[in-house]
Design a protein around this motif. Sequence first.
Motif, PDB file in Angstrom:
ATOM      1  N   VAL A   1      13.333   8.815  -1.622  1.00 44.47           N
ATOM      2  CA  VAL A   1      13.371   7.457  -1.065  1.00 44.47           C
ATOM      3  C   VAL A   1      12.559   7.446   0.223  1.00 44.47           C
ATOM      4  O   VAL A   1      12.699   8.339   1.068  1.00 44.47           O
ATOM      5  N   SER A   2      11.715   6.453   0.365  1.00 42.26           N
ATOM      6  CA  SER A   2      10.893   6.325   1.564  1.00 42.26           C
ATOM      7  C   SER A   2      11.732   5.792   2.721  1.00 42.26           C
ATOM      8  O   SER A   2      12.821   5.249   2.518  1.00 42.26           O
ATOM      9  N   PRO A   3      11.231   5.909   3.940  1.00 44.18           N
ATOM     10  CA  PRO A   3      11.915   5.241   5.063  1.00 44.18           C
ATOM     11  C   PRO A   3      11.976   3.731   4.837  1.00 44.18           C
ATOM     12  O   PRO A   3      11.076   3.131   4.246  1.00 44.18           O
TER      13      PRO A   3
ATOM     14  N   GLU B   1      14.686 -12.546   4.801  1.00 43.25           N
ATOM     15  CA  GLU B   1      14.314 -11.264   5.400  1.00 43.25           C
ATOM     16  C   GLU B   1      15.095 -10.165   4.684  1.00 43.25           C
ATOM     17  O   GLU B   1      16.326 -10.245   4.563  1.00 43.25           O
ATOM     18  N   VAL B   2      14.382  -9.164   4.209  1.00 46.23           N
ATOM     19  CA  VAL B   2      15.025  -8.091   3.465  1.00 46.23           C
ATOM     20  C   VAL B   2      14.580  -6.747   4.026  1.00 46.23           C
ATOM     21  O   VAL B   2      13.619  -6.648   4.789  1.00 46.23           O
ATOM     22  N   VAL B   3      15.302  -5.716   3.640  1.00 46.22           N
ATOM     23  CA  VAL B   3      14.938  -4.331   3.948  1.00 46.22           C
ATOM     24  C   VAL B   3      14.533  -3.673   2.637  1.00 46.22           C
ATOM     25  O   VAL B   3      15.280  -3.728   1.645  1.00 46.22           O
ATOM     26  N   GLY B   4      13.361  -3.083   2.640  1.00 43.90           N
ATOM     27  CA  GLY B   4      12.840  -2.476   1.425  1.00 43.90           C
ATOM     28  C   GLY B   4      12.746  -0.964   1.539  1.00 43.90           C
ATOM     29  O   GLY B   4      12.582  -0.407   2.633  1.00 43.90           O
ATOM     30  N   GLU B   5      12.841  -0.297   0.398  1.00 39.67           N
ATOM     31  CA  GLU B   5      12.654   1.146   0.297  1.00 39.67           C
ATOM     32  C   GLU B   5      11.925   1.438  -1.007  1.00 39.67           C
ATOM     33  O   GLU B   5      12.197   0.791  -2.028  1.00 39.67           O
ATOM     34  N   LEU B   6      11.033   2.385  -0.971  1.00 37.54           N
ATOM     35  CA  LEU B   6      10.350   2.825  -2.177  1.00 37.54           C
ATOM     36  C   LEU B   6      11.125   3.987  -2.780  1.00 37.54           C
ATOM     37  O   LEU B   6      11.522   4.921  -2.076  1.00 37.54           O
ATOM     38  N   VAL B   7      11.337   3.936  -4.086  1.00 33.31           N
ATOM     39  CA  VAL B   7      12.091   4.968  -4.792  1.00 33.31           C
ATOM     40  C   VAL B   7      11.185   5.579  -5.853  1.00 33.31           C
ATOM     41  O   VAL B   7      10.586   4.852  -6.659  1.00 33.31           O
ATOM     42  N   ALA B   8      11.076   6.909  -5.844  1.00 30.36           N
ATOM     43  CA  ALA B   8      10.280   7.628  -6.840  1.00 30.36           C
ATOM     44  C   ALA B   8      11.181   8.626  -7.551  1.00 30.36           C
ATOM     45  O   ALA B   8      12.004   9.302  -6.925  1.00 30.36           O
ATOM     46  N   VAL B   9      11.020   8.725  -8.863  1.00 35.09           N
ATOM     47  CA  VAL B   9      11.812   9.641  -9.685  1.00 35.09           C
ATOM     48  C   VAL B   9      10.859  10.428 -10.568  1.00 35.09           C
ATOM     49  O   VAL B   9       9.930   9.845 -11.160  1.00 35.09           O
ATOM     50  N   ASP B  10      11.075  11.744 -10.670  1.00 37.01           N
ATOM     51  CA  ASP B  10      10.240  12.534 -11.574  1.00 37.01           C
ATOM     52  C   ASP B  10      10.947  12.726 -12.905  1.00 37.01           C
ATOM     53  O   ASP B  10      12.086  12.276 -13.102  1.00 37.01           O
TER      54      ASP B  10
ATOM     55  N   ALA C   1       9.906   2.355  -7.960  1.00 37.54           N
ATOM     56  CA  ALA C   1      10.540   1.042  -7.791  1.00 37.54           C
ATOM     57  C   ALA C   1      10.611   0.693  -6.310  1.00 37.54           C
ATOM     58  O   ALA C   1      10.543   1.556  -5.432  1.00 37.54           O
ATOM     59  N   LEU C   2      10.747  -0.610  -6.069  1.00 37.37           N
ATOM     60  CA  LEU C   2      10.999  -1.144  -4.737  1.00 37.37           C
ATOM     61  C   LEU C   2      12.456  -1.586  -4.692  1.00 37.37           C
ATOM     62  O   LEU C   2      12.888  -2.417  -5.498  1.00 37.37           O
ATOM     63  N   ARG C   3      13.207  -1.005  -3.774  1.00 33.61           N
ATOM     64  CA  ARG C   3      14.627  -1.326  -3.645  1.00 33.61           C
ATOM     65  C   ARG C   3      14.807  -2.287  -2.475  1.00 33.61           C
ATOM     66  O   ARG C   3      14.385  -1.994  -1.357  1.00 33.61           O
ATOM     67  N   LEU C   4      15.441  -3.432  -2.740  1.00 30.94           N
ATOM     68  CA  LEU C   4      15.594  -4.494  -1.743  1.00 30.94           C
ATOM     69  C   LEU C   4      17.066  -4.804  -1.505  1.00 30.94           C
ATOM     70  O   LEU C   4      17.881  -4.770  -2.440  1.00 30.94           O
ATOM     71  N   ARG C   5      17.379  -5.129  -0.274  1.00 38.20           N
ATOM     72  CA  ARG C   5      18.708  -5.643   0.080  1.00 38.20           C
ATOM     73  C   ARG C   5      18.543  -6.586   1.258  1.00 38.20           C
ATOM     74  O   ARG C   5      17.580  -6.487   2.035  1.00 38.20           O
ATOM     75  N   PRO C   6      19.434  -7.551   1.429  1.00 37.39           N
ATOM     76  CA  PRO C   6      19.327  -8.481   2.556  1.00 37.39           C
ATOM     77  C   PRO C   6      19.366  -7.733   3.887  1.00 37.39           C
ATOM     78  O   PRO C   6      20.122  -6.780   4.069  1.00 37.39           O
ATOM     79  N   ALA C   7      18.543  -8.172   4.812  1.00 40.59           N
ATOM     80  CA  ALA C   7      18.481  -7.506   6.110  1.00 40.59           C
ATOM     81  C   ALA C   7      19.769  -7.657   6.899  1.00 40.59           C
ATOM     82  O   ALA C   7      20.089  -6.804   7.740  1.00 40.59           O
ATOM     83  N   ASP C   8      20.534  -8.717   6.644  1.00 37.74           N
ATOM     84  CA  ASP C   8      21.748  -8.978   7.418  1.00 37.74           C
ATOM     85  C   ASP C   8      23.015  -8.518   6.705  1.00 37.74           C
ATOM     86  O   ASP C   8      24.121  -8.859   7.117  1.00 37.74           O
ATOM     87  N   ASP C   9      22.871  -7.751   5.616  1.00 33.28           N
ATOM     88  CA  ASP C   9      24.047  -7.299   4.865  1.00 33.28           C
ATOM     89  C   ASP C   9      23.790  -5.886   4.355  1.00 33.28           C
ATOM     90  O   ASP C   9      23.252  -5.684   3.262  1.00 33.28           O
TER      91      ASP C   9
ATOM     92  N   PRO D   1       0.865  -1.191   0.000  1.00 32.47           N
ATOM     93  CA  PRO D   1       0.000   0.000   0.000  1.00 32.47           C
ATOM     94  C   PRO D   1       0.903   1.244   0.000  1.00 32.47           C
ATOM     95  O   PRO D   1       1.637   1.481   0.954  1.00 32.47           O
ATOM     96  N   LEU D   2       0.862   2.013  -1.054  1.00 37.13           N
ATOM     97  CA  LEU D   2       1.809   3.119  -1.179  1.00 37.13           C
ATOM     98  C   LEU D   2       1.114   4.382  -1.668  1.00 37.13           C
ATOM     99  O   LEU D   2       0.020   4.338  -2.246  1.00 37.13           O
ATOM    100  N   GLU D   3       1.788   5.482  -1.432  1.00 44.33           N
ATOM    101  CA  GLU D   3       1.328   6.775  -1.915  1.00 44.33           C
ATOM    102  C   GLU D   3       2.536   7.528  -2.450  1.00 44.33           C
ATOM    103  O   GLU D   3       3.567   7.619  -1.788  1.00 44.33           O
ATOM    104  N   ALA D   4       2.407   8.060  -3.664  1.00 48.01           N
ATOM    105  CA  ALA D   4       3.482   8.837  -4.283  1.00 48.01           C
ATOM    106  C   ALA D   4       2.862  10.056  -4.941  1.00 48.01           C
ATOM    107  O   ALA D   4       1.752   9.982  -5.492  1.00 48.01           O
ATOM    108  N   ARG D   5       3.586  11.166  -4.897  1.00 46.87           N
ATOM    109  CA  ARG D   5       3.092  12.382  -5.520  1.00 46.87           C
ATOM    110  C   ARG D   5       4.259  13.209  -6.046  1.00 46.87           C
ATOM    111  O   ARG D   5       5.377  13.128  -5.542  1.00 46.87           O
ATOM    112  N   ASP D   6       3.961  14.006  -7.073  1.00 46.79           N
ATOM    113  CA  ASP D   6       4.949  14.908  -7.643  1.00 46.79           C
ATOM    114  C   ASP D   6       4.214  16.045  -8.333  1.00 46.79           C
ATOM    115  O   ASP D   6       3.053  15.890  -8.755  1.00 46.79           O
ATOM    116  N   ASP D   7       4.903  17.185  -8.467  1.00 45.58           N
ATOM    117  CA  ASP D   7       4.268  18.350  -9.082  1.00 45.58           C
ATOM    118  C   ASP D   7       3.702  18.036 -10.458  1.00 45.58           C
ATOM    119  O   ASP D   7       2.593  18.457 -10.808  1.00 45.58           O
TER     120      ASP D   7
END
Length: 671
Positions: free
Chosen positions: A299-301, A283-292, A240-248, A227-233
């Motif tokens: 980048v989201s938390p 187990e991974v750590v994810g971040e949402l990335v938006a580009v205009d 995109a969803l950016r993923l990396r291993p939680a332990d690395d 569930p996401l929300e993105a906005r731009d002018d």
Amino acid sequence: MKAAGRAFLPAVGLFLFYAGVSLYDPWPNVPPLVHGVLFAVLVGVVVGRAVFALRVLRTGETVPPVRWGRYGLLLPFLAIGLYLAAGDLERRMVVGFMPSILFPPPHMDIDARIEPPDYTREPGVRLAISPAGETVRVPEGARIIVRARSTRWPPVLGWDGADEPLRERADGLFEIAGEIRANSNLVLAFGDHVLARWQIEVVPDEPPQVALTAPVEVTPRLSVKLPLEARDDYGVSYLALRLRPADDAEATPMLVDLSAYGTRHLDEVQYLDLTAHPLAGTEVVGELVAVDAKGQDSVSPAFPVSLPKRRFTNVTALAIQSARQALMRPDPEVDMASRRLAALTESDTFPADTTVHLGLRLAFLRLRNDPDPATVEEMTSLLWDLALRAEDGTLSLSEIALHDALGATMALIKAGAQPPEVEAALRNLAFAFEEFGRARSSRLYVNPAVRIAADEELRESLDWAALRRFFGRLTLLAQEGAMGAVLGELADLQEGLETRPDLVLSATAYRRYLVASYARRMLDELTREQRILMSRALVPAIRPEGQAADKGPRASRLAGNQRALRDALVTVIEHLDRAGLPHLEAFYRARQAMDDAVRSLEQGDGEGNAASAQVQVLTALDMASKVLDSVPSPLMVDEQGRVKDPLGRPLPPVNDRSGLPLPDSVFGPLP
């Protein structure tokens, strides 16, 4: 004659000096009154000297000799002015010898407009041509274009402290254009005539914003629910969803593309099938990335995600997955994967699936002969498809194709596609549904491990008639341009498919539940009316002691009302019977008790046998309601508690599907 020439020569010198000054184009910066006075002085001197020269010519008056040195200074002054004026010579002369306080500006047709950058998708703005001026807000990077037609002498645009004349583009057409980088006060003038004035305010392009609106979940179908929300002018061009291993924390992140549609505000739920991802099951750590479109990113938390993993049970599928995992390691073990594929294809126990066999041979040969990174990536994807096919035939692949077609159709609508394109996408989606239905039917009937012969609901996996009506209705909405309604129904369908792991859309279960649901409401109405009728029937008629029971109009009306209730109950029983609901004994008992109550009321016995029968009716109706409450629901409930059908659509009105009438009252007001 020479004396008259010497008398007029100072006027010529003053004229040349004035013309030379005009070559330097100072008049736009000189107050109109000063300009007019200087021009009047010039005219006065020229006229005065002309009169003096005529008098000298007539009278022979003596004129002092000419001092040529001062006139010699005019030559370099004029030469430099001519060089600076260049192609703007004629306009500067016209401006100099036509002061605005004495002469109007020459006629010209002026057109000015602002063109925002293409990525903003903003319409152009036509500027008002008025000396009073206007304030205009423009996007960063916008261009201004000013054109003048039907004139020999172009105006000048004052911009950032510099005066720029419009350049000639064609016969009678002058133009100037440029990018607006900061707030500016633009003045379009001819000489000291202000033709138009614009105060330009530049609106900076802010970077996009993106964040989760709810925690990430894994659906029963093993999709990651975002569930996401993105906005731009001016629109998010990439998400995109950016993923990396939680332990690395030092690992190279991996990007998973999301649908952005280029919209300015995106607030939705996106489903990702990441079971084939190299990090699946970890187990991974994810971040949402938006580009205009300008290249600014946000980048989201970071948030934790447990990526689901597909569990294979078929021996061949497990072996294929083992070879695939060797290719997905940081340093792909191509030799190990090739050996496993070779051993797998040469095994005597290999299943007789030609598609899987040929696919494995192709992967083996490609990896052996050309093991470059692109080939490894391509063969990794191929092996996943082959593992799915080995596991359950075409079922999983057709299911993936169905969800891909659904997502593609929704993305097409959100991107602003025209009705013909949407209709074609809906046809593809309907075809994907049919392919999935065929694969599921084949799986249910052919594979003994999953065939449940006694379960009619499971065998009837798709209601083709309902699907045709569903897509027919969506096509009509698309033809009418109601894309919002089409998108809403498809979003409900997507949610339903993701949250129902078995993907069984049983028409029989659906009909049974609808009939039972509406019959339950009907029983509530019948029970209420029966209680009212029983209270009326128990009121004793006023009659002398020993008088016979009342068989008059009142008894007839009570019997008629009881008969109406019985007929309504009979209608409910008929619909329940046609829908195939079992255990209707309580309904039959209620009907029999109603028949007894009708006979007693017709005989005027409201306080005796009729009341006893009506009590039995209420008891039987209560038991019948419990029977209906036990009917299992194939429906879904969304986050707001709204019940929807198996296709994810809101339930229709009462009379649309059940065939059961549900009036405000079974009969009119009781006497």
